[in-house]
Write an enzyme that holds these catalytic residues in place. Structure first.
Site, PDB file in Angstrom:
ATOM      1  N   LYS A   1       0.826  -1.210   0.000  1.00 17.99           N
ATOM      2  CA  LYS A   1       0.000   0.000   0.000  1.00 17.99           C
ATOM      3  C   LYS A   1       0.861   1.261   0.000  1.00 17.99           C
ATOM      4  O   LYS A   1       0.594   2.198  -0.745  1.00 17.99           O
ATOM      5  CB  LYS A   1      -0.933   0.012   1.227  1.00 17.99           C
TER       6      LYS A   1
ATOM      7  N   ARG B   1      -9.542   0.627   9.041  1.00 19.91           N
ATOM      8  CA  ARG B   1      -9.056  -0.689   9.428  1.00 19.91           C
ATOM      9  C   ARG B   1     -10.076  -1.455  10.255  1.00 19.91           C
ATOM     10  O   ARG B   1      -9.837  -2.601  10.614  1.00 19.91           O
ATOM     11  CB  ARG B   1      -7.801  -0.508  10.281  1.00 19.91           C
TER      12      ARG B   1
ATOM     13  N   ARG C   1      12.070  -5.313   4.875  1.00 13.62           N
ATOM     14  CA  ARG C   1      11.774  -3.939   4.469  1.00 13.62           C
ATOM     15  C   ARG C   1      12.609  -2.918   5.243  1.00 13.62           C
ATOM     16  O   ARG C   1      12.829  -3.047   6.432  1.00 13.62           O
ATOM     17  CB  ARG C   1      10.283  -3.727   4.742  1.00 13.62           C
TER      18      ARG C   1
ATOM     19  N   ARG D   1      11.425  -0.291  10.608  1.00 16.18           N
ATOM     20  CA  ARG D   1      10.371  -0.031  11.582  1.00 16.18           C
ATOM     21  C   ARG D   1      10.450  -1.003  12.749  1.00 16.18           C
ATOM     22  O   ARG D   1      10.657  -2.189  12.548  1.00 16.18           O
ATOM     23  CB  ARG D   1       9.006  -0.153  10.901  1.00 16.18           C
TER      24      ARG D   1
ATOM     25  N   ARG E   1      -0.148  -8.282  13.579  1.00 13.13           N
ATOM     26  CA  ARG E   1      -0.746  -7.359  12.615  1.00 13.13           C
ATOM     27  C   ARG E   1      -1.592  -8.117  11.597  1.00 13.13           C
ATOM     28  O   ARG E   1      -2.653  -7.654  11.189  1.00 13.13           O
ATOM     29  CB  ARG E   1       0.347  -6.534  11.938  1.00 13.13           C
TER      30      ARG E   1
END
Ligand code: ADP
Ligand code: ZN
Length: 223
Positions: A13, A88, A127, A170, A181
């Site tokens: 996203k 969400r 990431r 992160r 998550r």
């Protein structure tokens, strides 16, 4: 134009939002980015949200909806909005409709990035991003241009976008938090899709194809 990008953590996203901003001059409204900025600046919202985010759980609907409302209020009416990571929950979905109406906007498209859940943990734990411009990279699939072999950023490799050589990861991109998550997505976010389907505004895109292919598929929906 007001669109929601929907999909589990790591679906792409953020990467696709950045592309839309560049290609179409839209504005990305990422509640995750807003919350991370609040944590960094130690605002009251940030202080309240930090522990929840580190566990991979959801911040309260009131907090995130207010962030969206405030950001839309500051935007010019003719700038398109990309909602990234919001709504969400069912309650956030209802709040978004109210907020959009308040700002004279309405929802045009919900784009669902369809991905293979098993591939996501690897995507997310690989990431990292440029500490200066925020460009997103991946140790496994998308290293900066000068990194010959995908590996970890060692500080001497420049960001393809701005040349900076420091990167960050992160704190919630670790395996345990990623699993929480994913569970939150399955339990609370995926169930809001049928409502949008009934409104006839959902389009699915294969999020497992390359970044450029996904971008082309999204552009085809928007034209
Ligand atoms: P992801 O890669 O999981 O899509 P985000 O950057 O969107 O990550 O969000 C990171 C964290 O911020 C979430 O795990 C959650 O704790 C919090 N958060 C972001 N957006 C929302 C939201 N709309 N509602 C509740 N919590 C949110
Ligand atoms: Zn950079």
């Amino acid at each position: 134009m007001n669109i929601i990008l929907l999909g589990p953590p790591g679906a792409g996203k953020g990467t696709q939002s950045a592309g839309l901003v560049e290609r179409h001059g839209m504005k990305q409204l990422s509640t995750g980015d807003m919350l991370r900025a609040a944590v960094r600046d130690k605002t009251p919202v940030g202080l309240e949200a930090k522990a929840v985010m580190d566990r991979g759980e959801l911040v309260s609907d009131e907090i995130v909806s207010k962030l969206i409302d405030d950001n839309l209020a500051a935007m010019s009416a003719d700038t398109g909005a990309i909602f990234d990571g919001y709504p969400r929950t069912a309650a956030q979905g209802e709040q978004l409709d109210v907020i959009l109406a308040k700002h004279g906007r309405s929802l045009d498209n919900v784009i669902e990035l369809e991905v293979n859940i098993d591939a996501l943990v690897e995507r997310i734990t690989g990431r990292f991003s440029c500490a200066n411009c925020g460009a997103i990279y991946n140790m496994n699939t998308k290293p900066p241009a000068d990194m010959k072999t995908p590996t970890s950023p060692d500080g001497s490799v420049p960001c393809t976008n701005c040349g900076f050589t420091k990167f960050k990861q992160r704190p919630d991109d670790n395996e345990e938090t990623v699993r929480t998550r994913m569970d939150e997505y399955r339990a609370k976010t995926a169930p809001i899709l049928p409502g949008y389907e009934m409104r006839g505004i959902v389009t699915r895109v294969d999020g497992m194809s390359g970044i450029d292919e996904v971008a082309a598929a999204i552009d085809a929906i928007l034209t």
